[in-house]
Design a protein around this motif. Sequence first.
Motif, PDB file in Angstrom:
ATOM      1  N   THR A 156       0.760  -1.373  -0.209  1.00  0.00           N
ATOM      2  CA  THR A 156       0.090   0.016  -0.032  1.00  0.00           C
ATOM      3  C   THR A 156       0.736   1.343  -0.091  1.00  0.00           C
ATOM      4  O   THR A 156       0.387   2.335  -0.079  1.00  0.00           O
ATOM      5  CB  THR A 156      -0.950  -0.060   1.308  1.00  0.00           C
ATOM      6  OG1 THR A 156      -0.138  -0.076   2.451  1.00  0.00           O
ATOM      7  CG2 THR A 156      -2.005  -0.934   1.009  1.00  0.00           C
ATOM      8  N   GLY A 187     -13.113   7.084  -0.493  1.00  0.00           N
ATOM      9  CA  GLY A 187     -12.589   5.745  -0.691  1.00  0.00           C
ATOM     10  C   GLY A 187     -12.752   4.981   0.644  1.00  0.00           C
ATOM     11  O   GLY A 187     -13.143   4.015   0.664  1.00  0.00           O
ATOM     12  N   HIS A 191     -15.130   1.565   1.164  1.00  0.00           N
ATOM     13  CA  HIS A 191     -14.456   0.439   1.587  1.00  0.00           C
ATOM     14  C   HIS A 191     -15.312  -0.165   2.770  1.00  0.00           C
ATOM     15  O   HIS A 191     -15.696  -1.243   2.787  1.00  0.00           O
ATOM     16  CB  HIS A 191     -13.021   0.789   2.085  1.00  0.00           C
ATOM     17  CG  HIS A 191     -12.560  -0.644   2.497  1.00  0.00           C
ATOM     18  ND1 HIS A 191     -12.012  -1.440   1.900  1.00  0.00           N
ATOM     19  CD2 HIS A 191     -12.191  -0.744   3.919  1.00  0.00           C
ATOM     20  CE1 HIS A 191     -11.491  -2.464   2.697  1.00  0.00           C
ATOM     21  NE2 HIS A 191     -11.436  -2.135   3.867  1.00  0.00           N
ATOM     22  N   PHE A 194     -18.489  -1.463   1.389  1.00  0.00           N
ATOM     23  CA  PHE A 194     -18.178  -2.741   0.737  1.00  0.00           C
ATOM     24  C   PHE A 194     -17.932  -3.753   1.648  1.00  0.00           C
ATOM     25  O   PHE A 194     -18.243  -4.866   1.768  1.00  0.00           O
ATOM     26  CB  PHE A 194     -17.069  -2.696  -0.185  1.00  0.00           C
ATOM     27  CG  PHE A 194     -16.647  -4.007  -0.770  1.00  0.00           C
ATOM     28  CD1 PHE A 194     -17.355  -4.364  -1.910  1.00  0.00           C
ATOM     29  CD2 PHE A 194     -15.351  -4.608  -0.334  1.00  0.00           C
ATOM     30  CE1 PHE A 194     -16.836  -5.772  -2.418  1.00  0.00           C
ATOM     31  CE2 PHE A 194     -14.884  -5.859  -1.090  1.00  0.00           C
ATOM     32  CZ  PHE A 194     -15.731  -6.513  -2.064  1.00  0.00           C
ATOM     33  N   SER A 195     -17.285  -3.532   3.027  1.00  0.00           N
ATOM     34  CA  SER A 195     -17.134  -4.693   3.738  1.00  0.00           C
ATOM     35  C   SER A 195     -18.163  -4.923   4.605  1.00  0.00           C
ATOM     36  O   SER A 195     -18.344  -6.133   4.939  1.00  0.00           O
ATOM     37  CB  SER A 195     -16.030  -3.997   4.777  1.00  0.00           C
ATOM     38  OG  SER A 195     -14.780  -3.725   4.215  1.00  0.00           O
TER      39      SER A 195
END
Length: 211
Positions: A156, A187, A191, A194-195
């Motif tokens: 990352t 973002g 995220h 989505f999680s």
Amino acid sequence: MAFLSNFAVIMDKERGILWKLFLTFMKIGAFTFGGGWAMISIIEREVVDKHRWLAKDEFLDQLAVAQSLPGILAVNISVAVGDRLKGTRGAVSAALGTILPSFLIILCIAIFLTPDLIKNNPVLSSIFAGIRPAVVALIIAPVITTAKAAHIGWRTVLIPAVVALLIWSKWPVVSNPIIFIVLGAAGGYLHMKFSMTRLRRREDDAKGGDR
């Protein structure tokens, strides 16, 4: 009488914490050169390691908020810590402690020193030349600490490296730090969504398997 006695004890403790906040941030403001980033490692040592007012993860969250807000980073983080401990009075005490040393030092410099005097005086020039490398070290240290706490690894590290290069490039639009702050927040939100969606699907699959 017992109520008054307990009230007096509570008030003394609260004054003690407010006074400690003021003195702690006054020490930070008086002995830190190089601006807000140079202060972070010292603030973390005082707030997290020494006084244990905040956990390290909580301090990093407060730091992220302080960086996202307009104004001076050191004052923002002092207000955040003070507010976390003692509300408005804690925020004011910590902010005054941070601002007061800088105000007094700048006032003295404005009264007694001029740019020509600093430039032409070999002693003062040598002192400021010696301070510059120390300031660089003070700025680099919190960058490394923040990167470790944010779990930035070899996979990352490309993201902050590219962002830093784009900001440094001075190219129109893409060198604006505000864009990356907004993109980072978006973002992070996506995220999280989505999680959570993936976690719900796993829970639904597990319930379906039990049936």
